[in-house]
Motif scaffolding. Structure first.
Motif, PDB file in Angstrom:
ATOM      1  N   GLY A  77      -6.491 -13.527  12.895  1.00 48.64           N
ATOM      2  CA  GLY A  77      -5.676 -14.724  13.037  1.00 48.64           C
ATOM      3  C   GLY A  77      -4.310 -14.642  12.399  1.00 48.64           C
ATOM      4  O   GLY A  77      -3.466 -15.525  12.611  1.00 48.64           O
ATOM      5  N   LEU A  78      -4.060 -13.603  11.606  1.00 46.75           N
ATOM      6  CA  LEU A  78      -2.801 -13.460  10.887  1.00 46.75           C
ATOM      7  C   LEU A  78      -1.949 -12.306  11.415  1.00 46.75           C
ATOM      8  O   LEU A  78      -0.745 -12.440  11.588  1.00 46.75           O
ATOM      9  N   GLY A  79      -2.586 -11.185  11.648  1.00 41.01           N
ATOM     10  CA  GLY A  79      -1.843  -9.975  11.996  1.00 41.01           C
ATOM     11  C   GLY A  79      -1.620  -9.119  10.766  1.00 41.01           C
ATOM     12  O   GLY A  79      -1.732  -9.586   9.627  1.00 41.01           O
ATOM     13  N   TRP A  80      -1.320  -7.850  11.002  1.00 37.77           N
ATOM     14  CA  TRP A  80      -1.216  -6.880   9.907  1.00 37.77           C
ATOM     15  C   TRP A  80      -0.164  -7.255   8.875  1.00 37.77           C
ATOM     16  O   TRP A  80      -0.448  -7.319   7.682  1.00 37.77           O
ATOM     17  N   GLN A  81       1.066  -7.508   9.331  1.00 37.31           N
ATOM     18  CA  GLN A  81       2.156  -7.715   8.373  1.00 37.31           C
ATOM     19  C   GLN A  81       2.059  -9.050   7.664  1.00 37.31           C
ATOM     20  O   GLN A  81       2.295  -9.143   6.453  1.00 37.31           O
ATOM     21  N   ILE A 139      -6.999 -10.126  16.336  1.00 33.46           N
ATOM     22  CA  ILE A 139      -5.804  -9.666  15.632  1.00 33.46           C
ATOM     23  C   ILE A 139      -4.591  -9.765  16.563  1.00 33.46           C
ATOM     24  O   ILE A 139      -4.557  -9.104  17.602  1.00 33.46           O
ATOM     25  N   PRO A 140      -3.600 -10.589  16.211  1.00 37.04           N
ATOM     26  CA  PRO A 140      -2.449 -10.804  17.093  1.00 37.04           C
ATOM     27  C   PRO A 140      -1.705  -9.534  17.494  1.00 37.04           C
ATOM     28  O   PRO A 140      -1.093  -9.489  18.566  1.00 37.04           O
ATOM     29  N   ASP A 141      -1.757  -8.507  16.655  1.00 32.84           N
ATOM     30  CA  ASP A 141      -1.036  -7.260  16.965  1.00 32.84           C
ATOM     31  C   ASP A 141      -1.557  -6.576  18.226  1.00 32.84           C
ATOM     32  O   ASP A 141      -0.888  -5.703  18.775  1.00 32.84           O
ATOM     33  N   TYR A 142      -2.736  -6.953  18.672  1.00 34.68           N
ATOM     34  CA  TYR A 142      -3.293  -6.357  19.887  1.00 34.68           C
ATOM     35  C   TYR A 142      -3.034  -7.212  21.134  1.00 34.68           C
ATOM     36  O   TYR A 142      -3.468  -6.849  22.228  1.00 34.68           O
ATOM     37  N   SER A 144      -1.697  -8.699  24.415  1.00 39.00           N
ATOM     38  CA  SER A 144      -0.951  -8.179  25.565  1.00 39.00           C
ATOM     39  C   SER A 144      -1.240  -9.094  26.749  1.00 39.00           C
ATOM     40  O   SER A 144      -2.281  -9.757  26.796  1.00 39.00           O
ATOM     41  N   PRO A 145      -0.322  -9.170  27.714  1.00 42.19           N
ATOM     42  CA  PRO A 145      -0.526 -10.049  28.873  1.00 42.19           C
ATOM     43  C   PRO A 145      -1.843  -9.730  29.585  1.00 42.19           C
ATOM     44  O   PRO A 145      -2.161  -8.579  29.848  1.00 42.19           O
ATOM     45  N   GLY A 146      -2.635 -10.765  29.829  1.00 43.69           N
ATOM     46  CA  GLY A 146      -3.895 -10.560  30.528  1.00 43.69           C
ATOM     47  C   GLY A 146      -5.049 -10.195  29.629  1.00 43.69           C
ATOM     48  O   GLY A 146      -6.146  -9.910  30.100  1.00 43.69           O
ATOM     49  N   GLY A 147      -4.815 -10.193  28.311  1.00 42.68           N
ATOM     50  CA  GLY A 147      -5.889  -9.859  27.383  1.00 42.68           C
ATOM     51  C   GLY A 147      -5.797  -8.433  26.874  1.00 42.68           C
ATOM     52  O   GLY A 147      -4.913  -7.668  27.273  1.00 42.68           O
ATOM     53  N   PRO A 148      -6.694  -8.038  25.969  1.00 44.23           N
ATOM     54  CA  PRO A 148      -6.648  -6.705  25.373  1.00 44.23           C
ATOM     55  C   PRO A 148      -6.663  -5.593  26.423  1.00 44.23           C
ATOM     56  O   PRO A 148      -7.480  -5.606  27.346  1.00 44.23           O
ATOM     57  N   ASP A 149      -5.753  -4.672  26.281  1.00 47.28           N
ATOM     58  CA  ASP A 149      -5.640  -3.533  27.194  1.00 47.28           C
ATOM     59  C   ASP A 149      -5.954  -2.261  26.416  1.00 47.28           C
ATOM     60  O   ASP A 149      -5.401  -2.034  25.336  1.00 47.28           O
ATOM     61  N   PHE A 150      -6.848  -1.413  26.950  1.00 47.27           N
ATOM     62  CA  PHE A 150      -7.320  -0.262  26.188  1.00 47.27           C
ATOM     63  C   PHE A 150      -6.173   0.672  25.778  1.00 47.27           C
ATOM     64  O   PHE A 150      -6.127   1.150  24.643  1.00 47.27           O
ATOM     65  N   GLY A 151      -5.258   0.936  26.684  1.00 50.25           N
ATOM     66  CA  GLY A 151      -4.139   1.824  26.349  1.00 50.25           C
ATOM     67  C   GLY A 151      -3.301   1.276  25.217  1.00 50.25           C
ATOM     68  O   GLY A 151      -2.897   2.014  24.305  1.00 50.25           O
ATOM     69  N   THR A 152      -3.051  -0.030  25.253  1.00 50.23           N
ATOM     70  CA  THR A 152      -2.273  -0.675  24.198  1.00 50.23           C
ATOM     71  C   THR A 152      -3.028  -0.637  22.875  1.00 50.23           C
ATOM     72  O   THR A 152      -2.455  -0.359  21.815  1.00 50.23           O
ATOM     73  N   ILE A 153      -4.320  -0.931  22.924  1.00 44.25           N
ATOM     74  CA  ILE A 153      -5.152  -0.906  21.716  1.00 44.25           C
ATOM     75  C   ILE A 153      -5.129   0.478  21.080  1.00 44.25           C
ATOM     76  O   ILE A 153      -4.954   0.622  19.868  1.00 44.25           O
ATOM     77  N   LEU A 154      -5.283   1.498  21.891  1.00 45.50           N
ATOM     78  CA  LEU A 154      -5.311   2.870  21.384  1.00 45.50           C
ATOM     79  C   LEU A 154      -3.982   3.234  20.733  1.00 45.50           C
ATOM     80  O   LEU A 154      -3.946   3.768  19.612  1.00 45.50           O
ATOM     81  N   GLU A 155      -2.900   2.941  21.411  1.00 50.44           N
ATOM     82  CA  GLU A 155      -1.572   3.285  20.885  1.00 50.44           C
ATOM     83  C   GLU A 155      -1.279   2.547  19.585  1.00 50.44           C
ATOM     84  O   GLU A 155      -0.819   3.153  18.603  1.00 50.44           O
ATOM     85  N   ARG A 156      -1.530   1.261  19.570  1.00 53.59           N
ATOM     86  CA  ARG A 156      -1.205   0.469  18.378  1.00 53.59           C
ATOM     87  C   ARG A 156      -2.119   0.814  17.208  1.00 53.59           C
ATOM     88  O   ARG A 156      -1.678   0.790  16.050  1.00 53.59           O
ATOM     89  N   SER A 157      -3.378   1.114  17.490  1.00 51.74           N
ATOM     90  CA  SER A 157      -4.292   1.522  16.420  1.00 51.74           C
ATOM     91  C   SER A 157      -3.817   2.815  15.774  1.00 51.74           C
ATOM     92  O   SER A 157      -3.806   2.945  14.539  1.00 51.74           O
ATOM     93  N   ARG A 158      -3.426   3.774  16.600  1.00 45.27           N
ATOM     94  CA  ARG A 158      -2.986   5.067  16.060  1.00 45.27           C
ATOM     95  C   ARG A 158      -1.678   4.935  15.293  1.00 45.27           C
ATOM     96  O   ARG A 158      -1.518   5.558  14.231  1.00 45.27           O
TER      97      ARG A 158
END
Length: 271
Positions: A77-81, A139-142, A144-158
């Protein structure tokens, strides 16, 4: 020096299980404060970001200083930063957010306590969208339009995990220059696949990547090899499955067991 170590105490789940918030906090405080130690160390997932007010209440109930890093649930609910900024702003000697301590805390001459929240980098196993962590929605950092996207999740996690590794490396290099002889690293996600277990066995390939920070482990192994006379102990949580692994004569990792709704001590450690 003796330390009460815990992880993944999930105070919000304790409330759901016990039924009464005051009682659940009191129970957690009694368990954590019932040992003769110098401070309490929690390696993340204390509550979730929407219930972060539970942490200062707990800290008021214990007599020992409470040191901690943030876990994945702590940023819900907050995000990383934002979660990091709030924890840094509210950090005190009694309720100490270790990640904000630069480069760490020298608990006695030559022995340093260093904290970095950490994150999973999805570089072990075969991470897939099949592993639907609650993180991806909470987590707000994930977002993306249309809901969580695997490619976006992978990139942002790394990217997040790599930045955590970089920040920890800077801290460790700084204390090594100061002559550190023993280093206790507090982080949330285990940095070694060998220490990331599920029901006492290696995590399944499709989930393993979300429960390990391989890049951080690689960095720690190199530092331990380059500084063979320095003892490194890594304390982590996240998996809820107990593990103790020795990677080198001077590098070991411990992962705390945990159960939702049952905040408890993982171990009392002499450091």
């Amino acid at each position: 020096m003796r330390v009460t170590w815990c992880s993944d105490i999930h105070l919000d789940f304790a409330n759901e299980t016990v039924g009464d918030l005051t009682h659940s906090l009191t129970l957690a405080a009694q368990r954590l404060d019932g040992t003769d130690t110098d401070f309490i160390l929690c390696t993340g997932d204390i509550t979730n970001g929407n219930n972060r007010n539970l942490l200062p209440f707990l800290a008021e109930m214990v007599t020992q200083p409470f040191y901690y890093v943030l876990g994945n649930h702590d940023v819900y609910g907050l995000g990383w930063q934002r979660a990091r900024n709030l924890a840094t702003k509210e950090s005190t000697p009694h309720l100490c957010y270790l990640t904000s301590q630069q480069p760490g805390i020298e608990v006695y001459p030559g022995c340093w306590l260093v904290g970095q929240d950490g994150w999973y980098d999805a570089r072990v196993g075969m991470p897939t969208a099949k592993a639907c962590l609650r993180d991806f929605w909470e987590i707000p950092d994930y977002d993306s339009p249309g809901g969580p996207d695997f490619g976006t999740i992978l990139e942002r996690s790394r990217n997040k995990a790599d930045n955590e590794t970089f920040l920890l490396k800077e801290k460790l290099e700084a204390i090594l220059l100061k002559g550190a002889q023993k280093v206790v690293v507090a982080t949330h996600v285990p940095p070694f696949e060998k220490a990331s277990l599920y029901l006492g066995k290696p995590s399944p390939p499709h989930t393993a990547g979300w429960f390990c920070n391989k890049g951080m482990g690689t960095m720690l192994l190199k530092l331990a090899k380059d500084h063979s006379t320095v003892k490194f102990l890594v304390l982590a949580g996240h998996t809820h499955d107990e593990a103790t692994v020795s990677l080198r004569p001077n590098l070991s990792v411990m992962v705390a067991p945990a159960k939702y709704g049952m905040p408890s001590i993982a171990a009392v450690l002499d450091i």
